[in-house]
Scaffold this motif. Structure first.
Motif, PDB file in Angstrom:
ATOM      1  N   UNK A   1     -38.083  10.665  97.192  1.00 14.97           N
ATOM      2  CA  UNK A   1     -39.379  10.296  98.226  1.00 14.97           C
ATOM      3  C   UNK A   1     -39.969  11.579  98.713  1.00 14.97           C
ATOM      4  N   UNK A   2     -40.801  12.351  97.778  1.00 19.58           N
ATOM      5  CA  UNK A   2     -41.482  13.470  98.311  1.00 19.58           C
ATOM      6  C   UNK A   2     -42.746  13.331  99.076  1.00 19.58           C
ATOM      7  N   UNK A   3     -42.651  12.080  99.552  1.00 17.00           N
ATOM      8  CA  UNK A   3     -44.009  11.916 100.790  1.00 17.00           C
ATOM      9  C   UNK A   3     -43.297  12.391 102.151  1.00 17.00           C
ATOM     10  N   UNK A   4     -42.030  12.314 102.118  1.00 16.64           N
ATOM     11  CA  UNK A   4     -41.539  12.752 103.289  1.00 16.64           C
ATOM     12  C   UNK A   4     -41.266  14.171 103.600  1.00 16.64           C
ATOM     13  N   UNK A   5     -41.396  14.960 104.662  1.00 12.50           N
ATOM     14  CA  UNK A   5     -40.870  16.313 104.848  1.00 12.50           C
ATOM     15  C   UNK A   5     -39.270  16.334 104.549  1.00 12.50           C
ATOM     16  N   UNK A   6     -39.052  17.413 104.022  1.00  8.75           N
ATOM     17  CA  UNK A   6     -37.841  17.879 103.431  1.00  8.75           C
ATOM     18  C   UNK A   6     -36.725  17.427 104.576  1.00  8.75           C
ATOM     19  N   UNK A   7     -36.846  18.208 105.568  1.00 15.86           N
ATOM     20  CA  UNK A   7     -35.826  17.668 106.764  1.00 15.86           C
ATOM     21  C   UNK A   7     -35.579  16.336 107.164  1.00 15.86           C
ATOM     22  N   UNK A   8     -36.860  15.573 107.296  1.00 15.52           N
ATOM     23  CA  UNK A   8     -36.740  13.961 107.588  1.00 15.52           C
ATOM     24  C   UNK A   8     -36.090  13.322 106.500  1.00 15.52           C
ATOM     25  N   UNK A   9     -36.598  13.879 105.202  1.00 13.80           N
ATOM     26  CA  UNK A   9     -35.670  13.109 104.188  1.00 13.80           C
ATOM     27  C   UNK A   9     -34.354  13.474 104.104  1.00 13.80           C
ATOM     28  N   UNK A  10     -33.718  14.529 104.219  1.00 15.89           N
ATOM     29  CA  UNK A  10     -32.361  14.752 104.473  1.00 15.89           C
ATOM     30  C   UNK A  10     -31.780  14.200 105.462  1.00 15.89           C
ATOM     31  N   UNK A  11     -32.192  14.021 106.661  1.00 19.54           N
ATOM     32  CA  UNK A  11     -31.591  13.369 107.892  1.00 19.54           C
ATOM     33  C   UNK A  11     -31.615  11.922 107.452  1.00 19.54           C
ATOM     34  N   UNK A  12     -32.352  11.331 106.842  1.00 18.71           N
ATOM     35  CA  UNK A  12     -32.629   9.859 106.318  1.00 18.71           C
ATOM     36  C   UNK A  12     -31.569   9.657 105.408  1.00 18.71           C
ATOM     37  N   UNK A  13     -31.277  10.444 104.289  1.00 22.97           N
ATOM     38  CA  UNK A  13     -30.544  10.364 103.465  1.00 22.97           C
ATOM     39  C   UNK A  13     -29.121  10.575 104.059  1.00 22.97           C
ATOM     40  N   UNK A  14     -28.808  11.394 104.966  1.00 26.43           N
ATOM     41  CA  UNK A  14     -27.425  11.508 105.470  1.00 26.43           C
ATOM     42  C   UNK A  14     -27.225  10.329 106.531  1.00 26.43           C
ATOM     43  N   UNK A  15     -28.242   9.835 106.983  1.00 29.84           N
ATOM     44  CA  UNK A  15     -28.039   8.617 107.740  1.00 29.84           C
ATOM     45  C   UNK A  15     -27.601   7.261 107.021  1.00 29.84           C
TER      46      UNK A  15
END
Length: 122
Positions: A42-56
């Motif tokens: 999902x490249x519509x999200x910023x990298x940091x938010x995407x990483x945090x969501x993925x880890x969550x």
């Protein structure tokens, strides 16, 4: 899968195509793999938010309300992927080998992620 996908340099991808077969008996595990792959793509999200969501999601613990709504939205996208073979993951994921029973089970799991069916484990 993600680590292997990114280890091979891009100019080798035409020479060495990568195929992964995911065979997990609980349907929920396959659904989770698809969700994590969708979040990573999902490249519509910023990298940091995407990483945090993925880890969550990967942590499989209590998720924030924002993440719960995001999971519900992605669940609807995954239903389209499984049933209609449309979506962001359609070029990467081949669902033709799934049995109808497995497609129905995956669809039930994705519908269970709906924000309308809250789950309180506290």
């Amino acid at each position: 899968m993600l680590a292997t996908r990114h280890q091979v340099p891009p100019h080798f991808s035409a020479i060495l195509p990568r195929q992964f077969y995911v065979a997990d008996s609980p349907t929920e595990v396959v659904a989770r793999h698809l969700l994590l792959l969708l979040v990573a793509q999902d490249y519509t999200m910023p990298v940091r938010l995407r990483a945090n969501t993925w880890l969550e999601i990967f942590g499989n613990a209590l998720v924030q309300d924002r993440t719960s709504k995001y999971i519900a939205q992605k669940g609807q996208e995954l239903i389209q992927l499984i049933c209609d073979r449309k979506g962001v993951l359609a070029p990467m994921v081949d669902t033709s080998l799934l049995k109808y029973r497995e497609v129905d089970e995956l669809q039930e799991v994705f519908q269970g992620w709906s924000h309308k069916a809250p789950y309180d484990c506290a």
